[in-house]
Design a protein around this motif. Structure first.
Motif, PDB file in Angstrom:
ATOM      1  N   ARG A  82       0.854  -1.187   0.000  1.00 37.95           N
ATOM      2  CA  ARG A  82       0.000   0.000   0.000  1.00 37.95           C
ATOM      3  C   ARG A  82       0.891   1.238   0.000  1.00 37.95           C
ATOM      4  NH1 ARG A  82      -1.231   2.436   4.590  1.00 37.95           N
ATOM      5  NH2 ARG A  82       0.279   2.068   6.232  1.00 37.95           N
ATOM      6  N   SER A 110      -2.746  -3.520  17.642  1.00 35.24           N
ATOM      7  CA  SER A 110      -1.638  -4.083  18.412  1.00 35.24           C
ATOM      8  C   SER A 110      -1.026  -2.989  19.297  1.00 35.24           C
ATOM      9  CB  SER A 110      -0.591  -4.653  17.458  1.00 35.24           C
ATOM     10  OG  SER A 110      -0.176  -3.655  16.551  1.00 35.24           O
ATOM     11  N   LYS A 154       1.321  -0.215  20.873  1.00 32.50           N
ATOM     12  CA  LYS A 154       2.196   0.761  20.202  1.00 32.50           C
ATOM     13  C   LYS A 154       2.928   1.566  21.267  1.00 32.50           C
ATOM     14  CE  LYS A 154       1.435   0.642  15.713  1.00 32.50           C
ATOM     15  NZ  LYS A 154       0.885  -0.661  15.703  1.00 32.50           N
ATOM     16  N   PRO A 209     -11.564  11.262   8.666  1.00 31.47           N
ATOM     17  CA  PRO A 209     -10.924  11.231   7.355  1.00 31.47           C
ATOM     18  C   PRO A 209     -10.503   9.808   6.974  1.00 31.47           C
ATOM     19  CG  PRO A 209      -9.324  11.885   9.005  1.00 31.47           C
ATOM     20  CD  PRO A 209     -10.572  11.435   9.745  1.00 31.47           C
ATOM     21  N   TYR A 267      -5.642  -4.915   5.696  1.00 31.70           N
ATOM     22  CA  TYR A 267      -4.947  -3.622   5.581  1.00 31.70           C
ATOM     23  C   TYR A 267      -3.443  -3.801   5.707  1.00 31.70           C
ATOM     24  CZ  TYR A 267      -4.137  -3.469  10.674  1.00 31.70           C
ATOM     25  OH  TYR A 267      -3.724  -3.727  11.954  1.00 31.70           O
TER      26      TYR A 267
HETATM   27  P1  NAP Z   1      -2.060   2.072   8.544  1.00 31.76           P
HETATM   28  O1  NAP Z   1      -0.658   2.575   8.648  1.00 31.76           O
HETATM   29  O2  NAP Z   1      -2.296   0.694   8.028  1.00 31.76           O
HETATM   30  O3  NAP Z   1      -2.697   2.220  10.008  1.00 31.76           O
HETATM   31  C1  NAP Z   1      -3.929   1.695  10.328  1.00 31.76           C
HETATM   32  C2  NAP Z   1      -4.104   1.787  11.829  1.00 31.76           C
HETATM   33  O4  NAP Z   1      -5.377   1.267  12.161  1.00 31.76           O
HETATM   34  C3  NAP Z   1      -3.069   0.942  12.596  1.00 31.76           C
HETATM   35  O5  NAP Z   1      -2.689   1.598  13.760  1.00 31.76           O
HETATM   36  C4  NAP Z   1      -3.855  -0.318  12.921  1.00 31.76           C
HETATM   37  O6  NAP Z   1      -3.423  -0.999  14.077  1.00 31.76           O
HETATM   38  C5  NAP Z   1      -5.218   0.279  13.176  1.00 31.76           C
HETATM   39  N1  NAP Z   1      -6.245  -0.763  13.052  1.00 31.76           N
HETATM   40  C6  NAP Z   1      -6.567  -1.509  11.988  1.00 31.76           C
HETATM   41  N2  NAP Z   1      -7.550  -2.366  12.300  1.00 31.76           N
HETATM   42  C7  NAP Z   1      -7.837  -2.163  13.597  1.00 31.76           C
HETATM   43  C8  NAP Z   1      -8.763  -2.736  14.502  1.00 31.76           C
HETATM   44  N3  NAP Z   1      -9.581  -3.722  14.122  1.00 31.76           N
HETATM   45  N4  NAP Z   1      -8.788  -2.283  15.761  1.00 31.76           N
HETATM   46  C9  NAP Z   1      -7.957  -1.302  16.167  1.00 31.76           C
HETATM   47  N5  NAP Z   1      -7.051  -0.703  15.357  1.00 31.76           N
HETATM   48  C10 NAP Z   1      -7.008  -1.134  14.084  1.00 31.76           C
HETATM   49  O7  NAP Z   1      -2.957   3.027   7.651  1.00 31.76           O
HETATM   50  P2  NAP Z   1      -2.730   4.594   7.363  1.00 31.76           P
HETATM   51  O8  NAP Z   1      -1.750   4.797   6.260  1.00 31.76           O
HETATM   52  O9  NAP Z   1      -2.495   5.281   8.645  1.00 31.76           O
HETATM   53  O10 NAP Z   1      -4.159   4.981   6.762  1.00 31.76           O
HETATM   54  C11 NAP Z   1      -5.343   4.836   7.537  1.00 31.76           C
HETATM   55  C12 NAP Z   1      -6.560   5.006   6.643  1.00 31.76           C
HETATM   56  O11 NAP Z   1      -6.706   6.361   6.246  1.00 31.76           O
HETATM   57  C13 NAP Z   1      -6.478   4.259   5.312  1.00 31.76           C
HETATM   58  O12 NAP Z   1      -6.815   2.894   5.459  1.00 31.76           O
HETATM   59  C14 NAP Z   1      -7.487   4.997   4.466  1.00 31.76           C
HETATM   60  O13 NAP Z   1      -8.746   4.369   4.620  1.00 31.76           O
HETATM   61  C15 NAP Z   1      -7.542   6.394   5.102  1.00 31.76           C
HETATM   62  N6  NAP Z   1      -7.074   7.457   4.204  1.00 31.76           N
HETATM   63  C16 NAP Z   1      -7.914   8.499   3.910  1.00 31.76           C
HETATM   64  C17 NAP Z   1      -7.502   9.548   3.073  1.00 31.76           C
HETATM   65  C18 NAP Z   1      -8.384  10.719   2.813  1.00 31.76           C
HETATM   66  O14 NAP Z   1      -8.056  11.570   1.972  1.00 31.76           O
HETATM   67  N7  NAP Z   1      -9.497  10.874   3.489  1.00 31.76           N
HETATM   68  C19 NAP Z   1      -6.228   9.509   2.516  1.00 31.76           C
HETATM   69  C20 NAP Z   1      -5.404   8.424   2.801  1.00 31.76           C
HETATM   70  C21 NAP Z   1      -5.835   7.414   3.646  1.00 31.76           C
HETATM   71  P3  NAP Z   1      -1.962  -1.669  14.149  1.00 31.76           P
HETATM   72  O15 NAP Z   1      -1.013  -0.502  14.214  1.00 31.76           O
HETATM   73  O16 NAP Z   1      -2.001  -2.454  15.379  1.00 31.76           O
HETATM   74  O17 NAP Z   1      -1.804  -2.460  12.877  1.00 31.76           O
END
Ligand code: NAP
Length: 309
Positions: free
Chosen positions: A87, A165, A167, A222, A309
């Motif tokens: 990703r 998980s 952090k 967001p 993810y």
């Molecule tokens: P990331 O690095 O994969 O982080 C996802 C976070 O969510 C991690 O901390 C993960 O936990 C946590 N998570 C996932 N499933 C969970 C659950 N069941 N319970 C508790 N925590 C959970 O993703 P990112 O790059 O930060 O991006 C996050 C999201 O932002 C993307 O998936 C996308 O949907 C959104 N986004 C939106 C825009 C916009 O313009 N609005 C732009 C870009 C992205 P762990 O750390 O333990 O794995």
């Protein structure tokens, strides 16, 4: 020479072609980069989930699919995709998200709306508290959530983060699991949802969890539309449990005309503009993975398709 297929909409090609060529040249990679390559000859697929490419079966030689988006929910369920999926983690995207979230947190924290729109010319001299007196909870402490937490910390906010998980982010109260969610919600005067859209996160904010937040809390989403049970949020807004919500993402985008969010006086709708990948920095991320693939070292930012993810 390797073959790199660019599988995204044509307007993206216009944005990405030059930065990708520059990044490939800088990395010393001899590559044929094009929008149309015989599938069996493709080595890497630079990919946008809304491209026409949905069947990966003919790409028999490809080593990885390199996603241009941070969100992968439209790809993880694709049964024809059996090679690694990376990703997007992009400095430009991350910085943009942190700035957008910080701006909207500041709007709520300072109560800016009361003075920007003041038709009755009310003179209500209520000084806002300092950031050090304000609790912000970031649900999702990944690449984006962590950057937002750090920017808010830098301004003095009390920041709690919640993830799947455990952090450890300096200065942030890091919580995880169901108990952690309850604790994070309980203190969330302002909550920011930056979780991916997976089976485990659907309707994470529902009647029960919204009720766990302090009365009159603010919500900024967001992340992705399905994180929120829309009916429950509308009910919580009407009851004053949630004072205001800023929503950038929705179950259906564009948000349909006539959707209650458009007309709700305590909802701000933004059209999925919180952050986007920036071609120059995102190209570096893509090319770093091509370099790794060619050097035989593990890819970065790999998606766990079981977790979604
Ligand atoms: P990331 O690095 O994969 O982080 C996802 C976070 O969510 C991690 O901390 C993960 O936990 C946590 N998570 C996932 N499933 C969970 C659950 N069941 N319970 C508790 N925590 C959970 O993703 P990112 O790059 O930060 O991006 C996050 C999201 O932002 C993307 O998936 C996308 O949907 C959104 N986004 C939106 C825009 C916009 O313009 N609005 C732009 C870009 C992205 P762990 O750390 O333990 O794995």
């Amino acid at each position: 020479m390797i073959n790199v297929l660019f599988a995204a909409r044509t307007e993206r090609w216009e944005t990405y072609e030059a930065p990708l060529r520059t990044a490939l040249a800088r990395a010393g990679i001899d590559a044929h980069l094009a929008q149309d390559i015989t599938p069996a000859e493709v080595d890497y697929i630079v990919y946008a989930p809304n491209s026409d490419l949905q069947d990966f079966t003919p790409y028999t030689r490809a080593k990885a699919v390199l996603n241009l988006w941070a969100g992968v929910e439209q790809v993880t369920g694709n049964k024809t995709l059996r090679i690694p999926l990376a990703r997007m983690v992009d400095h430009g995207l991350t910085t943009g998200m942190a700035e957008w979230v910080t701006g909207h947190v500041m709007r709520y924290h300072l109560g800016m709306d009361a003075h920007i729109v003041n038709p009755s010319h009310a003179w209500a001299p209520e000084t806002p508290p300092l950031a050090a007196q304000r609790e912000v909870a970031i649900l999702g402490l990944g690449a984006l959530g962590t950057a937002c937490a750090q920017m808010l910390l830098g301004l003095g906010f009390r920041v709690t983060g919640w993830s799947r998980s455990p952090k450890d982010v300096a200065g942030v109260t890091c919580l995880h699991g169901d108990d952690g969610l309850a604790q994070a919600l309980k203190r969330a005067e302002i909550a920011v949802t930056l979780l991916p859209d997976t089976a485990a996160t659907t309707n994470l904010l529902n009647a029960d969890t919204l009720a766990q937040m302090p009365k009159g809390a603010y919500l900024i989403n967001p992340g992705r539309g399905p994180l929120i049970d829309d009916d429950a949020l509308l009910a919580a807004l009407d009851a004053g449990q949630i004072a205001h919500a800023t929503l950038d993402v929705f179950r259906t985008e564009p948000l349909p005309q006539g959707h209650p969010y458009w007309a709700h006086p305590r909802v701000t709708v933004t059209p999925h503009i919180a952050a986007e990948t920036r071609a120059s920095t995102a190209s570096e991320t893509i090319v770093e993975n091509i370099r790794r693939g060619e050097a035989g070292v593990p890819f970065i930012n790999l998606v766990d398709r079981e977790l979604g993810y």
